[in-house]
Design a protein around this motif. Structure first.
Motif, PDB file in Angstrom:
ATOM      1  N   SER A 115       0.839  -1.211   0.000  1.00 55.57           N
ATOM      2  CA  SER A 115       0.000   0.000   0.000  1.00 55.57           C
ATOM      3  C   SER A 115       0.866   1.250   0.000  1.00 55.57           C
ATOM      4  N   GLY A 116       2.024   1.185   0.675  1.00 56.03           N
ATOM      5  CA  GLY A 116       2.951   2.317   0.659  1.00 56.03           C
ATOM      6  C   GLY A 116       3.497   2.589  -0.721  1.00 56.03           C
ATOM      7  N   THR A 279      -5.110   1.191   1.599  1.00 52.79           N
ATOM      8  CA  THR A 279      -4.851   2.330   0.719  1.00 52.79           C
ATOM      9  C   THR A 279      -5.941   3.384   0.844  1.00 52.79           C
ATOM     10  N   GLU A 282      -5.890   5.120   4.439  1.00 52.90           N
ATOM     11  CA  GLU A 282      -4.699   5.959   4.575  1.00 52.90           C
ATOM     12  C   GLU A 282      -4.798   7.206   3.693  1.00 52.90           C
ATOM     13  N   THR A 286      -4.630  10.621   5.938  1.00 55.26           N
ATOM     14  CA  THR A 286      -3.476  11.498   5.788  1.00 55.26           C
ATOM     15  C   THR A 286      -3.891  12.857   5.247  1.00 55.26           C
ATOM     16  N   ASP A 317       5.039  11.101   3.733  1.00 55.64           N
ATOM     17  CA  ASP A 317       4.077  10.191   4.351  1.00 55.64           C
ATOM     18  C   ASP A 317       3.994   8.873   3.587  1.00 55.64           C
ATOM     19  N   ALA A 318       4.000   8.943   2.258  1.00 54.26           N
ATOM     20  CA  ALA A 318       3.922   7.726   1.446  1.00 54.26           C
ATOM     21  C   ALA A 318       5.135   6.833   1.668  1.00 54.26           C
ATOM     22  N   VAL A 321       4.952   4.931   4.986  1.00 47.47           N
ATOM     23  CA  VAL A 321       4.098   3.738   5.037  1.00 47.47           C
ATOM     24  C   VAL A 321       4.930   2.487   4.756  1.00 47.47           C
ATOM     25  N   SER A 322       5.672   2.520   3.650  1.00 46.95           N
ATOM     26  CA  SER A 322       6.519   1.376   3.311  1.00 46.95           C
ATOM     27  C   SER A 322       7.711   1.259   4.261  1.00 46.95           C
ATOM     28  N   THR A 331       0.920   0.538   9.503  1.00 48.43           N
ATOM     29  CA  THR A 331       0.981   1.785   8.733  1.00 48.43           C
ATOM     30  C   THR A 331       1.453   2.986   9.543  1.00 48.43           C
ATOM     31  N   THR A 333       1.897   6.952   9.680  1.00 49.01           N
ATOM     32  CA  THR A 333       1.154   8.019   9.030  1.00 49.01           C
ATOM     33  C   THR A 333       1.250   9.312   9.822  1.00 49.01           C
TER      34      THR A 333
END
Length: 469
Positions: A115-116, A279, A282, A286, A317-318, A321-322, A331, A333
């Motif tokens: 999702s990240g 996804t 988030e 966010t 932020d993205a 996530v990963s 996650t 965030t």
């Protein structure tokens, strides 16, 4: 430092920024205990994570990516493993345990990592940034207000001042004249005899007095003062037990479960809906947090400059996530509690850098951090909710095309305990109402094409995935 963070330009100074960073850290420090407790509840090995590695991942993810937010974006927003998102992470594992294809801790981490990557793609292609232009101003302010109420609910629940119970009722109350019993969720005031409730009331009074006296750092000093009072009152109010076996003074970074993924398990289990839900939630969580905090900090007064900065923040932020998944946590965030630091005068990335440094120091000082009672931070969150509620004056409630979506956005966030739900209903209702007025009424409202796409995605999400993700 003054030039790098533009302190004078933004009307702040080093001392104010560091104090704001410490305040944000104090209101977020609970995640250092709550996240490991939540994610380690599944056991160990293939079925779950262990407490200490998750604690390390939580502190490292919060520290590293919050510092990155400060340095690369100059934004007073902190990041950490998200509350609610970690609960969903846990529910995915628990709900699948009795099925033929159980989702392990490692598989769920892999889903978060994927999702990240999706977020990075959406951010680089500037799809996420388009939200800033597409979203009507009234809805943006409604998001700020809704998050304020959401923060208040978190503070009330964490303190025990608000309790949630289930009671038996009658279908007659629903307009059905039968004697069939049903159960309904109701809210109650917590017991005033509870030490935790008493301490949060002390905290509220202390912070309020400091605020009306215009004391700089009122929220931070309120948290510290409440903790001190709790220690004086005794162990019923604040636990002073330090267990170095569970939380050692010197961090053992070799126990970080780095890249603890299970790619084969992902393809065998089929996690399309899970990744999609991560996804979706988030995306809106966010967006709401960043816009709400930016509005509160006064960084959106120049919309063009504010939108650019929020766009950069979305990229950090993205990556977080990963990155958090790589470290071994759910996650990571942007945090709504960042508003506490903003309320103390934080305006630049130095606030975020300070918060991140405190999170990294918490690796060494975790036993002391654990002495801060939840009641102390809960009192601060309730007051922050008040501060964010002030944005309601910027919403035109005489214009029902804006008022109704704004109202739904505001009330559904706290009452469904989900930021994404509020934004989702706000988007769909605005698109429907604005379109009806454009077609049959005497008004003319701009409905950005992205709002149409989001409305369709929202409806599809609730239709095919459900409302509990």
């Amino acid at each position: 430092m003054e030039r790098f963070f533009k302190l004078k330009e933004l009307g702040t100074n080093v001392r104010t920024e560091i104090m704001a960073g410490l305040t944000t850290f104090m209101t977020m420090a609970y995640i250092l205990a709550v996240n490991p407790n939540t994610l380690s509840a599944f056991g160990s090995g293939a079925t779950g994570g262990e407490w200490y590695p998750i604690f390390l991942a939580t502190a490292l993810a919060a520290g590293i990516f919050t510092i990155a937010m400060g340095i690369f974006v100059n934004f007073p927003v902190a990041l950490a493993p998200g509350m609610g998102l970690n609960a969903y992470f846990a529910s995915v594992i628990l709900s699948s345990s009795a099925t033929g294809k159980p989702v392990t801790f490692e598989i769920a981490l892999t889903a978060v990592f994927i999702s990240g990557l999706i977020f990075i793609l959406l951010t680089v292609t500037k799809v996420r940034q388009m939200l800033l232009v597409a979203m009507p101003e009234g809805l943006k302010h409604a998001i700020t207000v809704g998050i304020g109420l959401f923060i208040t609910i978190i503070g009330l629940k964490n303190s025990g001042l608000l309790t949630v119970g289930v009671e038996a009722g009658s279908d007659i109350a629903k307009g059905k004249f039968t004697d069939v019993a049903f159960f309904e969720t109701v809210f109650h005031m917590g017991s005033l005899e509870s030490p935790g409730v008493q301490l949060v009331l002390i905290g509220l009074i202390l912070i309020s007095i400091l605020m009306v006296l215009r004391v700089k750092g009122a929220i931070l000093f309120g948290i510290l003062g409440t903790t001190l009072i709790g220690i004086i009152l005794g162990s019923d109010y604040v636990s002073t037990t330090i267990n170095t076996d569970v939380t050692p003074w010197i961090p053992n970074l070799s126990e970080v479960a780095f890249a603890n993924f299970d790619w084969d398990g992902v393809f065998q289990t089929g996690l399309i809906s899970i990744v999609a839900t991560f996804t979706f939630v988030e995306l809106f969580d966010t967006f709401g947090t960043l816009v709400g905090t930016a509005n509160r900090a006064g960084l959106m007064k120049n919309p063009e400059e504010g939108n650019k900065r929020v766009g950069k923040a979305m990229l950090v932020d993205a990556v977080a996530v990963s990155g958090g998944a790589l470290l071994g946590t759910s996650t990571t965030t942007a945090y709504v509690e960042s508003a506490a630091g903003v309320a103390e005068g934080g305006r630049t990335g130095l606030t975020a850098v300070s918060t991140g440094v405190f999170f990294l120091l918490a690796l060494f000082l975790a036993p002391i951090v654990n002495l801060i009672p939840g009641s102390a931070t809960a009192a601060a969150l309730i007051i922050v909710g008040l501060l964010m509620l002030q944005s309601v004056k910027n919403i035109d409630f005489q214009d029902y095309t804006i008022a109704i979506p704004s109202f739904l956005t505001i009330v559904l966030m706290p009452f469904t305990y989900n930021i994404a739900n509020g934004i989702s209903f706000g988007i769909v209702s605005y698109v429907v109402l604005a379109t009806m007025v454009n077609l049959f009424g005497k008004g003319k409202y701009k409905v950005h094409w992205l709002m149409w796409i989001l409305a369709i995605l929202v409806v599809a999400r609730y239709a095919f995935i459900g409302s509990q993700g």
